[in-house]
Design an enzyme around this catalytic site. Structure first.
Site, mmCIF file in Angstrom:
data_model
loop_
_atom_site.group_PDB
_atom_site.id
_atom_site.type_symbol
_atom_site.label_atom_id
_atom_site.label_comp_id
_atom_site.label_asym_id
_atom_site.label_seq_id
_atom_site.Cartn_x
_atom_site.Cartn_y
_atom_site.Cartn_z
ATOM 1 C CG HIS A 1 40.995 32.713 55.455
ATOM 2 N ND1 HIS A 1 41.575 32.907 53.957
ATOM 3 C CD2 HIS A 1 41.336 31.638 55.848
ATOM 4 C CE1 HIS A 1 42.112 31.653 53.775
ATOM 5 N NE2 HIS A 1 42.017 30.687 54.825
ATOM 6 C CB SER B 1 41.518 28.140 50.782
ATOM 7 O OG SER B 1 41.336 28.852 51.991
ATOM 8 C CD GLU B 2 44.403 31.634 50.268
ATOM 9 O OE1 GLU B 2 44.253 32.266 49.249
ATOM 10 O OE2 GLU B 2 43.424 31.371 51.128
ATOM 11 C CB THR B 3 49.567 27.304 54.345
ATOM 12 O OG1 THR B 3 48.507 26.148 54.271
ATOM 13 C CG2 THR B 3 50.605 27.196 55.827
#
Length: 274
Positions: free
Chosen positions: A77, A45-47
């Site tokens: 997160h 979902s995110e880096t």
């Protein structure tokens, strides 16, 4: 170049929400297109991408967050995951200040490994339920709230915890007026469950069908539920049944403190240089 996968808002591997973390040695980010390709390759979902800043400034590190499809204004997160990597590798101790699209965000790690993040509280404005959102969710919506430009979500309150857990939205038609996505929430069914409210987050517009545990969403969930439950400190449970996480929240004036743990599950080498 090292790349790590960290499970955030959990104290055990394969729980919470995984994020990629890439730390650069140089004082600057590589080309935006390269960052986006890495985020798409990691396909979480995110880096998070971060580089150190010169001493004596307002922040210690510069931090950016990219989904597989776009850069976002705020991510809890992946910030937690980045702080966890900095502390567990000995790169930083105590409090770390990050300069981001959402201003300077501060994280503080304690001796137990928990990290507390200081984020701006999202403003909440009651709005009419968009017909497309109602049709996509297919359940009764008690109220809808715009969360402001920085967060860009629509928060919707459902009747109970069971309704949130049972959601199967039509993601092809789900869109938030703010641009990022929809937060669905309800009060916890049981007072002794260990959490005060539940939520699920859907962000198909930025390439994330459902985000398991969204720290940034709790900058809206915390004031929403604190006003209803009469307490400034709460615990939220987020996620589909296969992967959940707990977020401890505390309201402090116009800021929201988000606390959670994290676990590094993969520590590898990124072989393609910028």
């Amino acid at each position: 170049m090292r790349i790590r996968i960290v499970d955030a808002f959990t104290d055990r591997p394969f729980g919470g929400n995984p994020a990629g973390v890439v730390l650069f040695d140089a004082d600057g980010f590589p080309d935006d297109a390269w960052l986006q390709r890495v985020a798409a390759e990691v396909n979480l979902s995110e880096t998070a991408f971060a580089h150190p800043l010169p001493a004596g400034g307002d922040a210690d590190w510069a931090l950016r967050w990219l989904t597989p499809a776009a850069e976002v204004n705020m991510c809890g997160h992946a910030t937690l995951a980045t702080a966890h990597v900095l502390h567990t590798t000995g790169t930083a101790t105590g409090t770390v200040r990050f300069t981001t699209r959402s201003g300077v965000l501060t994280t503080t790690a304690d001796d137990s490994g928990s990290v507390t993040m200081d984020f701006p509280t999202a403003p909440l404005t009651a709005v009419e339920v968009p017909p497309a959102v109602a049709a996509s969710l297919g359940v009764e919506i008690l109220g809808a709230y715009d969360t402001g430009e920085k967060l860009g979500d629509l928060l919707v309150e459902l009747a109970d915890e069971k309704a949130v857990r049972a959601l199967e939205p039509d993601l092809r038609t789900l869109a938030s007026p703010g641009g990022r996505g929809v937060i669905a929430t309800a009060v916890a069914d049981a007072s002794d469950s260990g959490y005060d409210f539940v939520s699920r987050c859907f962000f198909p517009a930025v390439g994330i069908d459902e985000d398991p545990v969204t720290g940034s969403a709790h900058t809206a969930l915390a004031p929403f539920w604190s006003a209803r439950l009469g307490r400034d400190e709460l615990t939220g449970l987020q996620g589909p049944a296969r992967r959940t996480g707990l977020v401890r929240t505390a309201l402090r004036d116009d800021r929201t403190l988000l606390t959670g743990s994290a676990v590094t599950v993969i520590d590898g080498e990124l072989l393609t240089a910028p």
